[in-house]
Design a protein around this motif. Structure first.
Motif, PDB file in Angstrom:
ATOM      1  N   HIS A   1       0.863  -0.678  -0.248  1.00 54.05           N
ATOM      2  CA  HIS A   1       0.248   0.282  -0.315  1.00 54.05           C
ATOM      3  C   HIS A   1       0.604   1.574  -0.070  1.00 54.05           C
ATOM      4  O   HIS A   1       1.935   1.372   1.055  1.00 54.05           O
ATOM      5  CB  HIS A   1      -1.278  -0.131   0.984  1.00 54.05           C
ATOM      6  CG  HIS A   1      -1.419  -1.341   1.236  1.00 54.05           C
ATOM      7  ND1 HIS A   1      -2.435  -1.667   2.138  1.00 54.05           N
ATOM      8  CD2 HIS A   1      -2.566  -1.191   0.390  1.00 54.05           C
ATOM      9  CE1 HIS A   1      -3.440  -2.518   2.124  1.00 54.05           C
ATOM     10  NE2 HIS A   1      -3.230  -2.711   0.762  1.00 54.05           N
ATOM     11  N   ALA A   2       0.471   2.547  -0.852  1.00 54.31           N
ATOM     12  CA  ALA A   2       1.520   3.443  -1.062  1.00 54.31           C
ATOM     13  C   ALA A   2       1.252   4.429   0.769  1.00 54.31           C
ATOM     14  O   ALA A   2       0.292   4.412   0.814  1.00 54.31           O
ATOM     15  CB  ALA A   2       0.707   4.010  -1.518  1.00 54.31           C
ATOM     16  N   VAL A   3       2.644   4.911   0.991  1.00 55.71           N
ATOM     17  CA  VAL A   3       2.408   5.420   2.237  1.00 55.71           C
ATOM     18  C   VAL A   3       3.323   6.685   2.131  1.00 55.71           C
ATOM     19  O   VAL A   3       4.467   6.973   1.334  1.00 55.71           O
ATOM     20  CB  VAL A   3       2.717   4.350   3.229  1.00 55.71           C
ATOM     21  CG1 VAL A   3       2.380   3.088   3.645  1.00 55.71           C
ATOM     22  CG2 VAL A   3       4.693   3.958   3.029  1.00 55.71           C
ATOM     23  N   TYR A   4       3.332   7.615   3.138  1.00 59.84           N
ATOM     24  CA  TYR A   4       3.356   9.266   3.104  1.00 59.84           C
ATOM     25  C   TYR A   4       3.480   9.316   4.613  1.00 59.84           C
ATOM     26  O   TYR A   4       3.495   8.681   5.038  1.00 59.84           O
ATOM     27  CB  TYR A   4       2.168   9.720   2.704  1.00 59.84           C
ATOM     28  CG  TYR A   4       2.221   9.869   1.240  1.00 59.84           C
ATOM     29  CD1 TYR A   4       2.323   9.893   0.631  1.00 59.84           C
ATOM     30  CD2 TYR A   4       0.636   8.911   0.974  1.00 59.84           C
ATOM     31  CE1 TYR A   4       2.180   9.664  -1.069  1.00 59.84           C
ATOM     32  CE2 TYR A   4       0.379   8.242  -0.717  1.00 59.84           C
ATOM     33  CZ  TYR A   4       1.090   9.827  -1.411  1.00 59.84           C
ATOM     34  OH  TYR A   4       0.167   9.130  -2.681  1.00 59.84           O
ATOM     35  N   GLU A   5       5.095   9.706   4.173  1.00 59.95           N
ATOM     36  CA  GLU A   5       5.997  10.330   5.852  1.00 59.95           C
ATOM     37  C   GLU A   5       6.192   9.061   6.835  1.00 59.95           C
ATOM     38  O   GLU A   5       6.002   9.222   8.111  1.00 59.95           O
ATOM     39  CB  GLU A   5       5.164  11.321   6.280  1.00 59.95           C
ATOM     40  CG  GLU A   5       4.444  12.867   5.403  1.00 59.95           C
ATOM     41  CD  GLU A   5       3.680  13.758   6.283  1.00 59.95           C
ATOM     42  OE1 GLU A   5       4.106  13.733   7.631  1.00 59.95           O
ATOM     43  OE2 GLU A   5       3.143  14.279   5.746  1.00 59.95           O
ATOM     44  N   GLN A   6       6.536   8.391   6.278  1.00 56.98           N
ATOM     45  CA  GLN A   6       6.665   6.832   6.426  1.00 56.98           C
ATOM     46  C   GLN A   6       7.967   5.830   5.521  1.00 56.98           C
ATOM     47  O   GLN A   6       7.602   5.741   4.088  1.00 56.98           O
ATOM     48  CB  GLN A   6       5.835   6.653   7.218  1.00 56.98           C
ATOM     49  CG  GLN A   6       4.874   5.597   6.373  1.00 56.98           C
ATOM     50  CD  GLN A   6       3.852   4.456   6.878  1.00 56.98           C
ATOM     51  OE1 GLN A   6       3.571   5.331   7.238  1.00 56.98           O
ATOM     52  NE2 GLN A   6       3.967   3.380   6.938  1.00 56.98           N
ATOM     53  N   LEU A   7       8.681   5.368   6.284  1.00 56.07           N
ATOM     54  CA  LEU A   7       9.766   4.575   5.471  1.00 56.07           C
ATOM     55  C   LEU A   7       8.970   3.110   4.557  1.00 56.07           C
ATOM     56  O   LEU A   7       7.733   3.030   5.314  1.00 56.07           O
ATOM     57  CB  LEU A   7      10.813   3.508   6.329  1.00 56.07           C
ATOM     58  CG  LEU A   7      12.024   3.298   5.677  1.00 56.07           C
ATOM     59  CD1 LEU A   7      12.978   4.235   4.894  1.00 56.07           C
ATOM     60  CD2 LEU A   7      12.407   2.591   6.871  1.00 56.07           C
ATOM     61  N   GLY A   8       9.112   3.106   3.501  1.00 53.41           N
ATOM     62  CA  GLY A   8       8.153   2.315   2.581  1.00 53.41           C
ATOM     63  C   GLY A   8       9.394   1.878   1.089  1.00 53.41           C
ATOM     64  O   GLY A   8      10.582   2.503   1.191  1.00 53.41           O
ATOM     65  N   GLU A   9       9.222   0.627   0.912  1.00 54.11           N
ATOM     66  CA  GLU A   9       9.358   0.826  -0.755  1.00 54.11           C
ATOM     67  C   GLU A   9       9.829   1.341  -1.655  1.00 54.11           C
ATOM     68  O   GLU A   9       8.168   1.567  -1.610  1.00 54.11           O
ATOM     69  CB  GLU A   9       9.447  -0.703  -1.019  1.00 54.11           C
ATOM     70  CG  GLU A   9       9.928  -2.641   0.331  1.00 54.11           C
ATOM     71  CD  GLU A   9      11.189  -2.757  -0.269  1.00 54.11           C
ATOM     72  OE1 GLU A   9      11.665  -2.250  -1.433  1.00 54.11           O
ATOM     73  OE2 GLU A   9      12.347  -3.268   0.291  1.00 54.11           O
ATOM     74  N   MET A  10      10.931   2.007  -2.160  1.00 54.73           N
ATOM     75  CA  MET A  10      10.361   2.422  -3.421  1.00 54.73           C
ATOM     76  C   MET A  10      10.204   1.799  -4.712  1.00 54.73           C
ATOM     77  O   MET A  10      11.136   0.966  -4.849  1.00 54.73           O
ATOM     78  CB  MET A  10      11.546   3.282  -4.036  1.00 54.73           C
ATOM     79  CG  MET A  10      12.100   3.952  -5.530  1.00 54.73           C
ATOM     80  SD  MET A  10      13.597   4.880  -5.378  1.00 54.73           S
ATOM     81  CE  MET A  10      13.224   5.502  -7.105  1.00 54.73           C
TER      82      MET A  10
END
Length: 649
Positions: A454-463
């Motif tokens: 799921h797309a997340v914002y202002e937190q660490l995630g896979e590019m």
């Protein structure tokens, strides 16, 4: 909270190429965008219309016609603009004034050579004619073992004008590293130098070239860029560069090839196994360089651009895009630190360079050695500083504004060999915040995904990249079913490109890259980006460099050692260890504090300047060192010895 470091003046933003493009879209396509983000959303959600607009806006010349921008297939089988033929080199020379300067060359010894567009065209035409005489035709491969010289640029453009494929290695590569690359593609002709200079030393390469040729039966002719050396090669022809460009009054012609025809072959770092031979397309690179150079670097006709790079880094290929914009390209051949770190800054000031590109490691080296280029040097012509290669931490941003120029546009970018461009980068109409890359680039639908996709914002995630781009690889050489291609990018999320970086999208819609996801520190289920650790450790005086890994053990346990290189004359004492741990706790959290801090003589880096965290992790977990890393792709292979001995012990 990031600090605001720079904002464009009204004039700077108004005259930016990207703003002019928005005006053109409004007047010609009836598309009105309130800001960059709305333009970006249109570009990624309407990829067909966006990439068609690039062809029209930049007046790309081609034969044939197309019915759609893509063939409608998902990545990695997307094909672009089927039905048209064009030439990259033709667009490089299009509209240029023969008397204007095309290339300025500098080397360590102080040599400076200007080449006009007229002279460049003549030389390219001569080398093209020589290649024709040697039997080179569309689809053949031409390789080069050369530094960043005007001759390398000439040979590349001549190769491209024929529709042949180009590939180059830097002369500081070891023989096995070169053979691992060129043997895959079977070049017909090799351009080579008989020596190169670096760090004040001259390195002879005649024996190296002989060894390379002996392992490349496909090479029938070697063109030696020297006027006093001819290498005698058994069963192969040798030609001097001066002979190859001696065809006076030869007219430069261009072979137009299909949009998806290969332009060049680049290589992954190949830390494990043979390097991946990455093939890009002629049209894909052309439209990407028009887009990125004009809109995200703001290159303008008549400006002077440089990017410090060797030919072993994709930035050498990338910076040639400034020629498309009508800029003069400055090349520097040699060490950026010889005789000292002021060398490049003096060239920037003396040549009145408008756009200076470099690596994050160069900026951090200046910062650590307390270099102050602004003292005594005139940077009044300098509009932008580009940074890439690795993550530029906040301290690097602040150093630029404090010690180079307070009103310069710092355009940090990140992409790679995979697309020979950037996914995220600069924007002349947006502010610069400490530690943040300004934006996702036009036409690049980049998201940050959590573990559930799921797309997340202002937190660490896979590019991830969820829509295709024209400059994505067409294929890997000798990978006909695209098995290695799919394994490299599409295994985690089918049909979606996973790049392998941890990234977060900020409140400003900027980007922060936290390090490679395959080297992520997973401590008790908490993911930690390695760049966070390096940022904190860099603040500790006495520490020159560092590398951290997290070793998983049976029963859910782990061991997270930090390896440090100390500056000359400084020991790793208990007090220094305490300072490191305090810095990590202060800036981040107790989870960032390593289990052990161990002094090492050196940190292993790839030839492209990236820390080799994953191979070290594999070695320390008991893996076979020869399978964990290919020593020939490291710029300092002896640095592995400490870790190998440690694993054995």
């Amino acid at each position: 909270m990031s600090n605001l470091l720079w904002s464009p003046t009204e004039e700077f933003a108004r005259t930016a190429n990207i703003n002019l493009f928005m005006t053109w879209l409004r007047e010609n396509e009836r598309l009105d965008f309130r800001d960059y983000h709305s333009l970006w959303e249109w570009s990624v959600n309407n990829k067909e219309a966006f990439w068609k607009s690039i062809l029209v806006y930049f007046k790309v010349e081609f034969d044939g016609s197309f019915s759609a921008a893509t063939n409608g297939k998902p990545m990695p089988d997307t094909q672009w603009f089927e039905g048209i033929r064009l030439s990259y080199a033709e667009h490089i020379f299009k509209g240029k004034q023969r008397s204007q300067v095309a290339v300025i060359y500098h080397n360590e010894s102080g040599l400076r050579v200007e080449t006009s567009w007229g002279d460049l065209e003549n030389d390219v035409a001569s080398i093209r004619h020589q290649l024709v005489l040697l039997g080179v035709a569309e689809g053949d491969r031409v390789a080069a073992f050369m530094p960043a010289t005007t001759e390398a640029t000439t040979a590349f453009l001549a190769t491209n004008s024929l529709g042949a494929l180009w590939s180059i290695c830097s002369p500081d590569f070891g023989v096995p590293a070169v053979i691992d690359r060129f043997a895959q593609i079977e070049p017909k002709v090799l351009f080579a130098v008989d020596h190169y200079e670096y760090g004040g030393k001259r390195f002879e390469t005649n024996e190296t070239v002989a060894q390379i040729c002996a392992s490349l039966p496909s090479v029938m002719t070697v063109v030696i860029v020297s006027d006093d050396t001819v290498i005698r090669l058994s069963g192969k022809k040798s030609i001097k560069w001066s002979e190859a460009i001696a065809y006076a009054n030869t007219r430069l012609e261009f072979k137009r090839v299909p949009f998806n025809h290969p332009i060049w072959i680049l290589y992954s770092s190949g830390t494990t196994g043979a390097p991946k031979a990455i093939v890009h397309t002629t049209g894909g690179i052309l439209v990407e360089q028009y887009k990125y150079g004009s809109f995200h670097n703001d290159f303008k006709s008549g400006q002077l651009c440089t990017w410090y790079t060797t030919t072993g880094w994709m930035m050498w290929n990338y910076i040639h895009g400034c020629l498309l914009a009508g800029c003069t390209m400055l090349l520097y051949d040699g060490s950026p630190g010889y005789p000292d770190l002021y060398k490049l800054w003096k060239i920037v000031a003396d040549e009145k360079i408008n756009h200076f590109g470099t690596s994050a490691s160069f900026i951090l080296a200046n910062q650590k050695r307390s270099i102050t280029p602004s003292e005594g040097l005139d940077f009044s012509s300098l509009r932008s500083i580009g940074s890439t290669g690795s993550t530029l931490p906040p301290e690097g941003f602040e150093w630029v504004y404090e010690h180079v120029k307070s009103d310069v546009w710092l355009a940090s970018m990140s992409g790679g060999t995979d697309i020979c461009s950037a996914f995220v980068g600069g924007n002349p109409t947006l502010p610069v915040y400490t530690g943040e890359i300004q934006c996702r680039t036009l036409g690049c639908k980049l998201e940050s995904f959590d573990e559930q996709g799921h797309a997340v914002y202002e937190q660490l995630g896979e590019m991830v990249i969820t829509e295709p781009m024209p400059s994505m690889p067409a294929f890997f050489w000798n990978d006909p079913d695209k098995k290695r291609y799919r394994e490299s990018y599409f295994e985690m999320y089918p049909g979606i490109w996973r790049h392998g970086d941890w990234i977060s999208i900020t409140e400003h819609d900027g980007l922060i890259i936290h390090g490679r996801s395959d080297a992520t520190l997973n401590r008790g289920g908490i993911r930690i980006g390695t760049s966070e650790v390096y940022r904190a450790v860099d603040e500790v005086k006495g520490v020159s460099d560092s590398l951290i890994v997290c070793i998983e053990r049976d029963g859910g346990n782990f061991w997270m050692p930090l390896f440090v290189v100390m500056k000359d004359g400084i020991a790793l004492t208990t007090e220094v260890k305490d300072l490191i741990n305090q810095s990590l706790r202060k800036h981040y959290s107790p989870r960032h504090v390593p289990d052990d801090i161990i002094q090492v003589p050196d940190i292993p880096y790839t030839l492209s300047g990236k820390k080799s965290e994953t191979p070290i992790k594999k070695i320390l977990m008991g893996g076979n060192p020869t399978l964990a890393v290919n020593r020939d792709v490291l710029r300092n292979p002896d640095s592995l010895d400490f870790f190998i001995e440690m694993a054995r012990a």
